[in-house]
Structure formats: structure tokens, C-alpha cells
Design an enzyme around this catalytic site. Structure first.
Site, PDB file in Angstrom:
ATOM      1  N   HIS A 142       0.873  -1.180   0.000  1.00  0.00           N
ATOM      2  CA  HIS A 142       0.000   0.000   0.000  1.00  0.00           C
ATOM      3  C   HIS A 142       0.909   1.229   0.000  1.00  0.00           C
ATOM      4  CE1 HIS A 142      -2.791   2.946   1.810  1.00  0.00           C
ATOM      5  NE2 HIS A 142      -3.778   2.132   1.501  1.00  0.00           N
ATOM      6  N   LYS A 171     -10.279  -0.489  10.578  1.00  0.00           N
ATOM      7  CA  LYS A 171     -10.436  -1.675   9.722  1.00  0.00           C
ATOM      8  C   LYS A 171     -10.774  -2.911  10.554  1.00  0.00           C
ATOM      9  CE  LYS A 171      -7.147  -0.041   6.243  1.00  0.00           C
ATOM     10  NZ  LYS A 171      -7.946   0.305   5.065  1.00  0.00           N
ATOM     11  N   ASP A 210       3.087  -4.780   7.992  1.00  0.00           N
ATOM     12  CA  ASP A 210       1.898  -3.957   7.850  1.00  0.00           C
ATOM     13  C   ASP A 210       0.702  -4.899   8.009  1.00  0.00           C
ATOM     14  OD1 ASP A 210      -0.291  -2.581   7.010  1.00  0.00           O
ATOM     15  OD2 ASP A 210       0.588  -1.824   5.151  1.00  0.00           O
ATOM     16  N   GLN A 238      -4.422  -5.227   6.990  1.00  0.00           N
ATOM     17  CA  GLN A 238      -5.445  -6.103   6.403  1.00  0.00           C
ATOM     18  C   GLN A 238      -5.459  -7.490   7.029  1.00  0.00           C
ATOM     19  OE1 GLN A 238      -7.760  -5.119   4.425  1.00  0.00           O
ATOM     20  NE2 GLN A 238      -6.972  -3.167   3.691  1.00  0.00           N
ATOM     21  N   CYS A 249      -4.654   2.528  -3.699  1.00  0.00           N
ATOM     22  CA  CYS A 249      -3.395   3.004  -3.096  1.00  0.00           C
ATOM     23  C   CYS A 249      -2.262   2.003  -3.317  1.00  0.00           C
ATOM     24  CB  CYS A 249      -3.552   3.282  -1.602  1.00  0.00           C
ATOM     25  SG  CYS A 249      -4.653   4.640  -1.256  1.00  0.00           S
TER      26      CYS A 249
END
Ligand code: PLP
Length: 409
Positions: free
Chosen positions: A126, A229, A203, A206, A367
């Protein structure tokens, strides 16, 4: 309803927004990778904090301030337990995954890198895990090395190992791609990196809402994610860092809370985790995030994962039957995200018309422009599922795509 493993009908009652109609059609919300909807306990918690204990934290001797401080620090412990961090000192409240990555990029490069040192990223990152490092190319003279992505949307360990050199200082990669849905083999990446004494930032924007994460068994050095999220409020997120790393890194921002003593001659900094938390923290957000974590825990992350996997399989099967369907990202290890294109139809046109049918999907580059470039496309449509979605909603999506495709062809 299609709750094979969960009582979806009951769960959906907790999400008032899902009862809405859009253009006279029942809302079908399939944009969960962008942000998730909030359950009533989270919404009510925000109201409760403002209605009962609101006061600035840490510095107050009065009762409300004490209660708000307790609530904020209790939330830190809830996050610590959720990812099994060794200490609550390793949990830093930030504004979100983006700020968490910016914090590490800035503090790590400033203190641990010399011009010419290298940071390894992957092509599927991202922008939040690309641009902060690019800023450091200008600020500190580091260089970025990029791991390629295969046609299926996967990364290979050999390609990472090939990029590792004596100049490599850190590997920063996404756990799950927000475009492809690929679940990266992060445990193997971390083992490989540690063989070379290289720390790893994950990261987890997600992943933290879909699969159980244990930072101690993963052994990652840093982990970043956002509350919004994972069914929590917007504007707050987490940076996890191993204590020995966070001790070594300099503060990211200056201000109140992060200091031990201030004078014009010499200022000393507060201990962890406060060293990285300048200014009034979002104690309402942290308390509501903790409520979101309790909500997830009550359902059970492994049940959530099982059900979402079922939704992914169901949707992949149904979408694949549509004429001209091209799914971008076909790894066997996927989370509940499907990017796709239909015939020559522009994703924006399809997305707009699906919206008219009450179906919320995301369109565009998500993104991740470097990834789009690799696939030779400008963007995709993306349907992303949460545990409150149903097979019926996927059927509505499929029927909607077929209807729109007929209109546009
Ligand atoms: N990383 C990934 C993989 C994401 O999908 C996102 C958001 O979509 C981010 C980072 C940035 O998250 P936020 O905008 O909440 O900081």
C-alpha cells in the site's frame, strides 16, 4: 442467511448501518478492506466515555481524569493481549497504520541508517508502506529495494534473499495485500531476515481483523495496524515494537506527554510507551478500540476466519462463472478480498452502476499504483468481505455485475 459457522442474522443486528437502504435498495456493503462498519457496543462506548468520564488523561489528579486514564491504559493492555505482545510498553497508540509506518520510517532511518543503506519493500505494498520510505530517501539517503510479485500475486523468499545485502537495514512488508488478498509467508520472511540480523516491520492493516496474530511467535520486530479496519473507531491505530527496538529509537514527534523534563538547556524524554505519544492521546478512541477487540474476541477470531474463508471460496466460485471475469490475485493463500475486472468495462463505470443497485464495492488503484503497473492496469473493482456479509449478498453482487455488464456491452 448463510451463517455456516456463525449466527450472522444475530450479528447483523449489532450493526445498525447494515439495515439501511441505498437508492431504495438494501445496502450490500462489500468495502470492508477500506473500512469496516461499527457494532453497537463500539458506538455506545464512545457515547459512554463522553457522557461519563471525559477528561484529559495522565496529568490529572481529579477523579474523571483518573478514570479516563485507567480506561486508556486498560485499552493498551487489551491490544497487548490481542496480539500477544510481551509488554504493554510495546503498544504505541498512533493515528493509524499510516502513522505507525511513518513513525518507524522516520525514527529508524534517522538513527539506524547511513546514506546508501537499504530498506526492502515488496511491489504489493500500500502507498502507506512506500511513500514514508521514499521520504526517507530524501531525508536520510536510504535506498529502497523492491521484491517482485508473481502473476498469481505472490512473493518468493528467494527473491527477497537475492535483494538482501550487507546494506540491508530493514524489511517492511504487508501481511495481507489489500488488492490481491494474498496472505504473505511472513513467518518465513521473518526467519530469513533474522538469519541476516535484519528486523522486519509487518503492515497488518489487512490481517489483524481476519487472522490471529501472535507477535511473539511470529517474532516480528514491528507491526502496524488501524482500528477502523477492525470494527473500531477511525483516527486511532497501533504500532507494536519490540521493547529493545523502541528503546533504541528516537522520538518521532515532540510535545506534551512524551517528555520527562523540559528546559531550554536540555529536554529528557519519557519512558515507553509515552516517548512516542506526543500530545493528548485519543483516549476515547482507544477505549472504543478495546471494545471492538472484545467484540471480535466474543465471536472468536478463528470462527471469523473460517466463515470469511467460506465467503471467499463462495464468491470466487460464483464470480468466476461471469463472462469476461478476470480475478487479479489468484494465490491459494488468500484473505477475503477479491479484485477483478469484467470484459473491457472500466471499473469506475461498473462501480458507479453497482452503487445504484445498493452495492458498495471499491474501484481504482487501491493506493497500490506500483502493483497496478505490474499487472498493466489502471485499477480494479474490489469486493472485500467481513463476518457480517452473507452468501445472499454475494449473489446480489454477482447478479448486479451481470446486469451492469449487459447494460454496458
Ligand atoms: N496498509 C494497508 C495494507 C492498507 O490496506 C491500508 C489502508 O487501506 C493502510 C496500510 C493504511 O491504513 P490507514 O489509512 O488506516 O492508515
Amino acid at each position: 442467511m448463510s451463517g455456516m459457522y456463525l449466527n450472522i442474522e444475530e450479528i447483523r443486528k449489532d450493526f445498525p448501518i447494515l439495515k439501511q437502504e441505498v437508492y431504495g435498495k438494501p445496502l450490500v456493503y462489500l468495502d470492508n478492506a477500506a473500512t469496516t462498519q461499527k457494532p453497537l457496543p463500539v458506538i455506545r462506548k464512545i457515547e459512554e466515555v463522553y457522557s461519563t468520564i471525559n477528561a484529559n488523561i495522565h496529568r490529572g489528579v481529579h477523579r474523571l481524569s483518573q478514570l479516563a486514564t485507567e480506561s486508556h491504559e486498560e485499552a493498551r493492555k487489551t491490544v497487548q493481549e490481542y496480539i500477544n505482545a510481551a509488554s504493554s510498553n510495546e503498544i504505541i497508540f498512533t493515528r493509524g497504520a499510516t502513522e505507525s509506518i511513518n513513525l518507524i520510517a522516520s525514527s529508524f532511518c534517522k538513527s539506524q541508517c547511513r546514506p546508501g543503506d537499504e530498506i526492502i519493500l515488496t511491489t504489493m505494498e500500500h502507498h502507506a508502506n512506500i511513500v514514508p520510505w521514499q521520504l526517507q530517501e530524501d531525508n536520510t539517503g536510504i535506498k529502497i529495494q523492491v521484491v517482485p510479485v508473481t502473476e498469481k500475486g505472490e512473493i518468493h523468499l528467494e527473491d527477497i534473499e537475492e535483494l538482501i545485502s550487507s546494506k540491508t537495514r530493514l524489511i517492511s512488508l504487508t501481511h495481507i495485500s489489500n488488492v490481491l488478498g494474498t496472505i504473505n509467508p511472513v513467518s518465513d520472511v521473518i526467519k530469513l531476515a533474522h538469519n541476516y540480523n535484519i528486523p522486519v516491520l509487518l503492515d497488518a492493516a489487512q490481517s489483524v481483523q481476519h487472522i490471529p496474530i501472535d507477535v511473539q511467535s511470529l517474532n516480528c520486530d514491528f507491526l502496524a495496524f488501524s482500528s477502523h479496519k477492525m470494527y473500531g473507531p477511525t483516527g486511532i491505530g497501533i504500532l507494536y515494537g519490540k521493547e529493545q527496538w523502541l528503546e533504541k529509537l528516537p522520538p518521532y514527534q515532540g510535545g506534551g506527554e512524551m517528555i520527562a523534563h523540559v528546559s531550554f538547556q536540555k529536554t529528557t524524554f519519557n519512558e515507553l510507551p509515552f516517548k512516542f505519544e506526543a500530545g493528548t492521546p485519543d483516549y476515547v478512541g482507544s477505549t472504543a478500540l478495546a471494545e471492538a477487540i472484545h467484540y471480535i474476541n466474543n465471536i472468536g477470531l478463528s470462527s471469523i476466519n473460517q466463515y470469511e474463508k467460506h465467503l471467499l471460496d463462495y464468491a470466487t466460485r460464483k464470480l468466476s462463472l461471469i463472462d469476461g471475469m478476470q480475478i487479479i490475485g489468484t494465490s491459494e493463500h488468500k484473505s477475503s478480498v477479491i479484485s477483478f475486472l469484467v470484459g473491457g468495462i472500466h471499473p469506475y463505470d461498473m462501480g458507479m452502476l453497482l452503487d445504484r443497485l445498493g452495492i458498495a464495492v471499491r474501484t481504482g488503484h487501491h493506493c497500490a499504483q506500483p502493483l497496478m503497473e505490474v499487472f498493466g492496469i489502471e485499477g480494479t473493482l474490489r469486493a472485500s468481505f467481513a463476518f457480517y456479509n452473507t452468501e445472499e449478498e454475494i449473489d446480489i453482487l454477482v447478479a448486479g455485475i451481470e446486469k451492469v455488464a449487459k447494460m454496458l456491452s
